[in-house]
Design a protein around this motif. Structure first.
Motif, short mmCIF file in Angstrom:
data_model
loop_
_atom_site.label_atom_id
_atom_site.label_comp_id
_atom_site.label_asym_id
_atom_site.label_seq_id
_atom_site.Cartn_x
_atom_site.Cartn_y
_atom_site.Cartn_z
N LYS A 98 37.88 40.38 38.20
CA LYS A 98 38.19 39.16 37.46
C LYS A 98 38.59 39.53 36.03
O LYS A 98 37.95 40.37 35.40
CB LYS A 98 36.96 38.26 37.45
N GLU A 100 39.36 38.07 32.14
CA GLU A 100 39.15 36.95 31.23
C GLU A 100 40.49 36.27 30.97
O GLU A 100 41.50 36.95 30.76
CB GLU A 100 38.55 37.45 29.91
N GLU A 101 40.50 34.95 30.96
CA GLU A 101 41.74 34.18 30.81
C GLU A 101 42.48 34.57 29.53
O GLU A 101 41.89 34.63 28.44
CB GLU A 101 41.43 32.69 30.81
N ASP A 102 43.77 34.85 29.69
CA ASP A 102 44.67 35.19 28.57
C ASP A 102 44.22 36.40 27.77
O ASP A 102 44.57 36.55 26.60
CB ASP A 102 44.86 33.99 27.64
N GLN A 107 42.99 42.70 31.08
CA GLN A 107 43.83 42.92 32.28
C GLN A 107 44.13 44.40 32.44
O GLN A 107 44.04 44.94 33.55
CB GLN A 107 45.12 42.12 32.14
N LYS A 150 48.63 37.87 39.36
CA LYS A 150 47.42 37.08 39.22
C LYS A 150 47.19 36.36 40.54
O LYS A 150 48.05 35.68 41.05
CB LYS A 150 47.60 36.10 38.07
N ASP A 153 42.32 32.34 40.23
CA ASP A 153 42.02 32.02 38.83
C ASP A 153 41.69 33.28 38.05
O ASP A 153 40.63 33.39 37.45
CB ASP A 153 40.85 31.02 38.79
N GLY A 154 42.59 34.27 38.09
CA GLY A 154 42.40 35.42 37.23
C GLY A 154 41.98 36.71 37.89
O GLY A 154 41.43 37.59 37.23
N TYR A 155 42.25 36.89 39.18
CA TYR A 155 41.94 38.15 39.84
C TYR A 155 43.16 39.07 39.77
O TYR A 155 44.28 38.68 40.09
CB TYR A 155 41.54 37.94 41.31
N TYR A 156 42.92 40.30 39.34
CA TYR A 156 43.94 41.33 39.26
C TYR A 156 43.37 42.58 39.88
O TYR A 156 42.15 42.73 40.01
CB TYR A 156 44.32 41.63 37.80
#
Length: 182
Positions: A98, A100-102, A107, A150, A153-156
């Motif tokens: 996961k 963190e958003e933005d 990432q 992505k 909701d945010g998995y890379y």
């Protein structure tokens, strides 16, 4: 029994790697899961990314990271002059985490982490096949990885393609007792 020679042994081997790897630590007795398997369609018109997203949506409430998603394999049968029949099992696994958003630095950290974990899994397989040469060969020239995301909701993470070459002599041998008279 060999480590990997069929779909069930392939799944068991990678599940055991997910249990043993110190970053993944899949616990089959937990309500949370760090391991799952998926059969992806090879149809070029279907989007495997969409299939993965749909699958993860179904299990997201139990998903723990880092997470290993094992993809089923396809097989090439090869032989030279009908000798040394081989079964080359080409599968894939995805290590996801996961982000963190933005947070683009996070990432990058996740890409590095998931690549490291996948390479450690390949290293384990390489060592196994070096110590158990009669069981098969890890085909390094067919192994590769690619970054994915992505998802949801945010998995890379990183997808690893892996090829394992095993003997197919007994699997492809004629078994007359399996046929009725023609």
């Amino acid at each position: 029994m060999k480590l990997i020679e069929s779909h069930s042994t392939y799944t068991t081997a990678f599940r055991n790697l997910a249990i043993a790897h110190k970053d993944i630590l899949h616990d089959p007795n937990s309500d949370k899961t760090n391991f799952a398997r998926i059969v992806l369609n090879r149809d070029p018109y279907l989007n495997s990314h969409a299939e993965i997203r749909e699958f993860l949506t179904a299990i997201e409430s139990t998903l723990a990271t880092p997470f290993m998603l094992l993809q089923s394999y396809v097989v090439d049968y090869v032989a030279k002059n009908r000798d040394n029949k081989r079964k080359v099992m080409q599968g894939a696994f995805i290590i996801l985490d996961k982000v963190e958003e933005d947070n683009f630095n996070n990432q990058e950290e996740v890409f590095d982490k998931t690549e490291r974990i996948g390479e450690e899994l390949l290293g384990w397989l390489d060592n196994y096949y070096l110590e158990n040469m009669g069981d098969g060969i890890l085909e390094h020239s067919a192994n590769e990885n690619e970054k994915i995301g992505k998802i949801l909701d945010g998995y890379y993470g990183t997808r690893f393609h892996v090829a394992i070459n095993i003997s197919a002599e007994s699997k492809l041998a004629f078994k007359p007792d399996q046929f009725n008279e023609i």
